[in-house]
Design a protein around this motif. Structure first.
Motif, mmCIF file in Angstrom:
data_model
loop_
_atom_site.group_PDB
_atom_site.id
_atom_site.type_symbol
_atom_site.label_atom_id
_atom_site.label_comp_id
_atom_site.label_asym_id
_atom_site.label_seq_id
_atom_site.Cartn_x
_atom_site.Cartn_y
_atom_site.Cartn_z
ATOM 1 N N GLY A 219 76.597 125.947 106.951
ATOM 2 C CA GLY A 219 76.934 125.234 106.758
ATOM 3 C C GLY A 219 77.298 123.624 106.233
ATOM 4 N N PHE A 220 76.768 123.431 105.514
ATOM 5 C CA PHE A 220 76.986 122.375 104.835
ATOM 6 C C PHE A 220 77.582 122.108 103.175
ATOM 7 C CE2 PHE A 220 72.948 122.873 104.418
ATOM 8 C CZ PHE A 220 72.577 121.560 103.114
ATOM 9 N N ALA A 221 77.931 120.856 102.745
ATOM 10 C CA ALA A 221 78.105 120.543 101.559
ATOM 11 C C ALA A 221 77.307 119.856 100.776
ATOM 12 C CB ALA A 221 79.775 120.523 101.445
ATOM 13 N N PRO A 222 77.137 120.415 100.579
ATOM 14 C CA PRO A 222 75.420 118.923 99.425
ATOM 15 C C PRO A 222 75.619 118.154 98.509
ATOM 16 C CG PRO A 222 75.593 121.486 98.135
ATOM 17 C CD PRO A 222 76.829 121.290 99.439
ATOM 18 N N ARG A 223 75.657 116.906 99.244
ATOM 19 C CA ARG A 223 76.180 115.231 98.320
ATOM 20 C C ARG A 223 75.282 115.527 96.832
ATOM 21 N NH1 ARG A 223 76.005 112.509 102.163
ATOM 22 N NH2 ARG A 223 73.683 112.120 102.084
ATOM 23 N N PHE A 224 75.684 115.529 95.685
ATOM 24 C CA PHE A 224 74.551 115.447 94.932
ATOM 25 C C PHE A 224 75.048 114.170 94.156
ATOM 26 C CE2 PHE A 224 75.561 120.060 94.668
ATOM 27 C CZ PHE A 224 73.684 120.678 94.297
ATOM 28 N N THR A 225 73.864 113.250 94.264
ATOM 29 C CA THR A 225 73.819 112.113 93.821
ATOM 30 C C THR A 225 73.155 111.880 92.448
ATOM 31 O OG1 THR A 225 72.011 111.030 95.093
ATOM 32 C CG2 THR A 225 74.231 111.101 95.706
ATOM 33 N N HIS A 226 72.563 112.035 91.608
ATOM 34 C CA HIS A 226 71.590 112.497 90.865
ATOM 35 C C HIS A 226 71.721 113.457 89.994
ATOM 36 C CE1 HIS A 226 69.723 108.536 92.308
ATOM 37 N NE2 HIS A 226 69.633 109.101 93.242
ATOM 38 N N ARG A 227 71.230 114.351 88.870
ATOM 39 C CA ARG A 227 71.219 114.708 87.884
ATOM 40 C C ARG A 227 69.979 115.134 86.676
ATOM 41 N NH1 ARG A 227 76.179 115.007 89.518
ATOM 42 N NH2 ARG A 227 76.416 117.135 90.553
ATOM 43 N N ALA A 228 69.195 115.984 86.252
ATOM 44 C CA ALA A 228 68.622 115.053 85.792
ATOM 45 C C ALA A 228 67.412 116.999 85.571
ATOM 46 C CB ALA A 228 67.126 114.668 85.764
ATOM 47 N N ASP A 229 67.556 117.625 83.768
ATOM 48 C CA ASP A 229 67.121 118.658 83.828
ATOM 49 C C ASP A 229 65.246 118.362 83.629
ATOM 50 O OD1 ASP A 229 67.007 119.377 80.021
ATOM 51 O OD2 ASP A 229 67.426 117.454 81.343
ATOM 52 N N ASN A 230 64.935 117.629 83.355
ATOM 53 C CA ASN A 230 63.465 117.276 83.183
ATOM 54 C C ASN A 230 62.745 117.075 84.807
ATOM 55 O OD1 ASN A 230 60.840 115.791 83.485
ATOM 56 N ND2 ASN A 230 60.708 116.216 81.307
ATOM 57 N N LEU A 231 62.219 118.821 84.967
ATOM 58 C CA LEU A 231 61.303 118.806 86.130
ATOM 59 C C LEU A 231 60.117 117.557 86.381
ATOM 60 C CD1 LEU A 231 60.657 122.279 86.434
ATOM 61 C CD2 LEU A 231 62.520 121.365 86.744
#
Length: 295
Positions: A219-231
């Protein structure tokens, strides 16, 4: 047309320089150049063209290299059929995602160095879309890819795809905040962290597709602030208060990060070995495929 000359051309198409070909085939750069020149005379077409201070294959050279894969594969298969004890030889080019390379390809490369030194593995780190693009243009022989059961990849009929393993993923959060959870299911986990910033993948949208699907169910829309492909970087961001994000359940290596299981619906990453159809009969590639781990 001698198959040995086709081998020189094929290795040049894969490795990009005559020096690298000479090193792999244990000869000299002048021999590589001479053999490809003879091959050009035999075929009646130019196979190389200048590229700055180096050379590259012409369109005709790339087409012949494509045929060389099939021809040399058939020759190798015949040799192995007549002599099952024959040692495979060749360079296998692999493109794959970082954790998959560490988990699957590096152990294979180490094993080959010990038991089959004439088979060489060349590795490039790429996300699935990038690896598959290189496979389709014959820049690599094997693509190690992944998807999620909640975000399945589109099938490509031109490729042969082998499932390798599946791994459960969870939601990684600051350990101090793990007590926010009320309940045990996936939607309970997402609901508990709905107001947090979320960390996505900078090179593959599948992670955000999974998060978006589950968040919508909660029931919500996530707010993406950071992006990275290195775990490791994802963990560092979480520990620094940058948000929450998906990680393998087994991945939490920082004491200040906890990975909460996602069950019902589960989130599972699925790894695959992808090759161009008909290529997996080539003995060096078949050897590598046979050594990759599976479920």
């Amino acid at each position: 047309m001698e198959t040995r000359r086709l081998q020189f051309l094929l290795e040049l198409s894969r490795l990009g320089s005559m020096r690298a070909v000479a090193d792999v085939l244990e000869t000299t750069t002048s021999t590589v150049s001479q053999q490809i020149s003879v091959l050009a005379k035999e075929t009646g077409v130019a196979l190389l063209e200048p590229d700055g201070r180096r050379v590259r294959l012409t369109p005709a050279g790339r087409r012949l290299a494509e045929h060389a894969v099939t021809i040399l594969g058939a020759v190798e298969a015949a040799r192995v059929d007549l002599d099952p004890e024959a040692e495979p030889a060749g360079t296998v080019r692999v493109a794959g995602f970082g954790t998959g390379v560490r988990h699957a390809v590096l152990p294979v490369a180490d094993l080959l160095a010990q038991r089959h030194p004439r088979v060489r593995v060349v590795i490039s780190e790429h996300e699935p879309a990038e690896a598959l693009a290189q496979l389709r243009t014959d820049d690599v022989d094997l693509a190690l890819t992944y998807d999620y059961d909640l975000a399945p990849a589109t099938a490509d009929p031109s490729l042969a795809v082998r499932p390798l393993w599946a791994e459960p993923w969870g939601l990684a959060v600051p350990r101090a905040d793990a007590n926010r959870l009320r309940g045990t299911g996936t939607l309970d986990v997402f609901t508990a962290f709905r107001d947090r910033d979320w960390i996505g993948n900078s090179r593959n949208g599948a992670d955000e597709t999974v998060v978006g699907t589950l968040a919508s169910m909660a029931g919500f829309a996530p707010r993406f602030t950071h992006r990275a492909d290195n775990l490791d970087l994802v963990q560092d961001l979480i520990a620094a208060g940058g948000g929450v994000g998906l990680l393998p359940e087994s991945w939490a290596t920082r004491p200040d990060v906890a990975v909460l299981p996602l069950t019902g619906p589960d989130v599972r990453l699925r790894a695959f070995a992808c090759t161009r159809r008909g290529r997996d009969a080539w003995p060096p590639l078949a050897l590598v495929l046979g050594l990759l781990p599976g479920d």
